[in-house]
Design a protein around this motif. Structure first.
Motif, short mmCIF file in Angstrom:
data_model
loop_
_atom_site.label_atom_id
_atom_site.label_comp_id
_atom_site.label_asym_id
_atom_site.label_seq_id
_atom_site.Cartn_x
_atom_site.Cartn_y
_atom_site.Cartn_z
N ARG A 41 24.46 23.07 -12.40
CA ARG A 41 25.89 22.74 -12.46
C ARG A 41 26.69 23.87 -13.12
NH1 ARG A 41 24.98 16.42 -13.76
NH2 ARG A 41 25.10 15.76 -11.59
N ILE A 42 26.09 24.52 -14.10
CA ILE A 42 26.79 25.65 -14.74
C ILE A 42 26.91 26.78 -13.72
CG2 ILE A 42 26.75 27.30 -16.66
CD1 ILE A 42 25.24 25.25 -18.30
N LYS A 43 25.82 27.03 -13.01
CA LYS A 43 25.85 28.11 -11.99
C LYS A 43 26.91 27.83 -10.93
CE LYS A 43 21.23 30.04 -12.28
NZ LYS A 43 19.84 29.69 -12.00
N ALA A 44 27.04 26.55 -10.56
CA ALA A 44 28.01 26.19 -9.50
C ALA A 44 29.45 26.48 -9.92
CB ALA A 44 27.85 24.72 -9.13
N LEU A 173 37.26 26.85 -6.83
CA LEU A 173 36.56 27.30 -5.62
C LEU A 173 35.46 26.33 -5.20
CD1 LEU A 173 36.27 31.10 -6.54
CD2 LEU A 173 38.08 29.95 -5.26
N LEU A 174 34.75 25.74 -6.17
CA LEU A 174 33.69 24.78 -5.84
C LEU A 174 34.31 23.50 -5.25
CD1 LEU A 174 30.76 23.68 -5.98
CD2 LEU A 174 31.24 22.99 -8.33
N MET A 175 35.37 23.04 -5.90
CA MET A 175 36.07 21.85 -5.40
C MET A 175 36.54 22.09 -3.95
SD MET A 175 37.32 18.83 -6.05
CE MET A 175 37.82 18.36 -7.69
N GLU A 176 37.06 23.28 -3.70
CA GLU A 176 37.53 23.61 -2.35
C GLU A 176 36.40 23.55 -1.33
OE1 GLU A 176 40.64 26.68 -1.25
OE2 GLU A 176 39.67 27.51 -3.03
N VAL A 346 24.47 17.97 2.90
CA VAL A 346 23.51 17.11 2.21
C VAL A 346 24.13 16.67 0.90
CG1 VAL A 346 21.27 17.13 1.02
CG2 VAL A 346 21.47 18.16 3.28
N GLY A 347 24.08 15.36 0.64
CA GLY A 347 24.65 14.84 -0.60
C GLY A 347 23.66 13.95 -1.31
N ASP A 362 18.13 26.80 1.48
CA ASP A 362 19.00 27.91 1.90
C ASP A 362 19.51 27.76 3.33
OD1 ASP A 362 18.52 28.98 -0.52
OD2 ASP A 362 16.95 30.37 0.18
N LYS A 363 18.87 26.85 4.09
CA LYS A 363 19.28 26.70 5.50
C LYS A 363 20.30 25.55 5.68
CE LYS A 363 15.78 29.22 7.67
NZ LYS A 363 14.57 29.24 6.83
N ILE A 364 20.65 24.92 4.56
CA ILE A 364 21.62 23.82 4.63
C ILE A 364 23.02 24.42 4.42
CG2 ILE A 364 22.32 21.61 3.58
CD1 ILE A 364 19.49 21.59 4.94
N THR A 365 23.97 24.04 5.25
CA THR A 365 25.30 24.64 5.15
C THR A 365 25.95 24.32 3.81
OG1 THR A 365 25.50 24.12 7.50
CG2 THR A 365 27.48 24.95 6.41
N HIS A 366 25.89 23.04 3.42
CA HIS A 366 26.54 22.66 2.16
C HIS A 366 25.74 21.56 1.46
CE1 HIS A 366 29.65 22.05 -0.79
NE2 HIS A 366 29.65 20.76 -0.52
N VAL A 367 25.31 21.85 0.24
CA VAL A 367 24.65 20.82 -0.57
C VAL A 367 25.66 20.38 -1.61
CG1 VAL A 367 22.70 20.31 -2.11
CG2 VAL A 367 22.39 21.90 -0.20
N SER A 368 26.09 19.15 -1.53
CA SER A 368 27.15 18.68 -2.42
C SER A 368 26.64 18.57 -3.85
CB SER A 368 27.67 17.33 -1.95
OG SER A 368 28.66 16.87 -2.86
N THR A 369 27.54 18.92 -4.81
CA THR A 369 27.17 18.81 -6.22
C THR A 369 27.49 17.42 -6.77
OG1 THR A 369 29.35 19.69 -6.79
CG2 THR A 369 27.53 21.27 -6.73
N GLY A 370 28.13 16.59 -5.97
CA GLY A 370 28.56 15.29 -6.48
C GLY A 370 27.83 14.15 -5.79
#
Ligand code: AMP
Length: 393
Positions: A41-44, A173-176, A346-347, A362-370
């Motif tokens: 989460r810090i990295k994100a 930027l992450l929220m976007e 992926v969420g 790495d092959k997933i377009t977007h892994v949600s943080t929420g």
């Protein structure tokens, strides 16, 4: 949905308050010191923090950590997060003793400096969304940026309440990124659009099933959730996990979703849930047996649907994936998602773990943080933290 991005604002010389999600898992090491066990989460949040620094802002970071129930608790201090952030950024991070009050006001960062406020939830007013507390937080800054998508489903002072009191508010930027991919998935997905839903309970995901049912071309169901649907169809489910009070609802959803909804056609079953327990593959679950994963025919069928998709939304495992070999179905689905040319979203923590275990993250377009926030978003619920940003425009 229209909101201002941090990229649209002039940050130079401004005090920029960034609501981040530093709700990191902590564990005591052998010397009894609290250590962060995952800093993802810090990295994100790094891209937004770096962006603000590079554009001449004095950066104020704020987050909650754990559930201190409105009281200071040293075990839930954000100090370990300040230390880790400093290491990751290679830039000094000052730690405030609190998140509001004269001492904090006196520490306001100059351009190029970072100040991390202490845990917002040490004050009960944060979760109560208290206007007085919101005003105090807002008074610390010239610009408010929300980059904590994982907390956007909460109407708290730092996620919603302070926005009307700040001169300018924007998405980080992450929220976007989150809003771009999740928004695209539910508003104008490239078709065919396929949702894969798994996990323990239908009840946790009713609204997601109902909302995605209106949007997607196929809904693939796995995990224990499938047994409630199978029982609703009159199929035998043995001793598998089922929500008996949701059978009527499952019947309605089956009628409503029709051929869009796909259920497992074979199952891995055991007599008792133990890692490595003797198991067999069946198409009808015998009395006394427990379904713990989707079977190979189901994997084949789901993989075929996934390979033809242009958009994939995935939340929840296909079986008890924490207990190998009952992770096979989930891992196979992860690999199928990764192999497809679709935009994949992926969420949820378990699905994220699954794509990691399968070595395909790495092959997933977007892994949600929420986790909770992404489920509510997919359910079509307006997130208070996002709504407040759109209103402030
Ligand atoms: P959720 O939080 O709703 O996404 O559910 C995730 C949990 O569902 C994981 O801990 C899985 O072990 C559990 N789960 C998935 N399939 C099954 C199953 N067939 N029987 C029992 N639990 C399951």
């Amino acid at each position: 949905m229209s909101y201002v991005s941090v990229r649209d604002l002039d940050l130079k010389g401004k005090r920029v308050f960034i609501r981040v999600d530093f709700n990191v898992p902590l564990e005591k090491n052998t010397q009894g010191h609290l250590e962060i066990t995952s800093d993802k989460r810090i990295k994100a949040s790094l891209p937004t923090i770096r962006y603000a620094l590079e554009h001449g802002a004095g950066v104020i970071l704020a987050s909650h950590l754990g559930r201190p129930k409105g009281k200071p608790n040293p075990e839930m201090s954000l100090k370990p997060a300040a230390k880790r952030l400093q290491e990751l950024l290679g830039h000094s991070v000052k730690m405030a003793p609190d998140c509001v009050g004269p001492e904090v006001e006196a520490m306001t960062p100059s351009p190029g400096e970072i100040l991390l406020l202490e845990n917002l939830r040490f004050h009960p007013e944060e979760e109560k969304n208290d206007p007085g507390f919101s005003k105090k937080l807002a008074g610390l800054c010239d610009i408010y940026v929300n980059d904590a998508f994982g907390s956007a489903h909460r109407a708290h002072a730092s996620t919603e309440g302070m926005i009307p009191f700040v001169p300018q508010a924007a998405a980080g930027l992450l929220m976007e990124q989150e809003l771009k991919y999740l928004g695209m998935a539910i508003r104008n997905p490239a078709r065919p659009c396929v949702a894969i839903l798994g996990g323990a309970k239908v009840s946790d995901k009713i609204q997601v099933i109902e909302n995605l049912g209106k949007i997607v071309d196929n809904l693939l169901i796995g995990g224990a959730m499938a047994y409630t649907f199978l029982q609703a169809q009159g199929e035998p489910i043995g001793n598998s996990l089922v929500e008996s009070d949701k059978i009527e609802l499952a019947k309605r959803l089956l009628v409503h979703l029709g051929a869009k909804l796909l259920l497992p056609i074979d199952h891995i079953v055991v007599s008792e849930i133990q890692p490595g327990a003797p198991h067999e593959t069946v198409t009808k679950i015998p009395a006394g047996k427990i379904g713990v994963d989707i079977g190979p025919k189901t994997v084949e069928c789901y993989a075929r649907v996934i390979s033809g998709a242009k958009t994939i939304i995935w939340n929840g495992p296909m079986g008890i994936f924490e207990k190998p070999p009952f992770d096979k179905g989930t891992v196979a689905v992860a690999k199928a998602v990764a192999a497809s040319a679709a935009t994949s979203i992926v969420g949820g923590g378990d699905s994220e773990k699954a794509v990691k275990v399968a070595g395909v993250i790495d092959k997933i377009t977007h892994v949600s943080t929420g986790g909770g926030a992404s489920l509510e978003f997919l359910a079509g619920i307006q997130l208070p933290g996002v709504l407040a940003l759109t209103r402030s425009r």
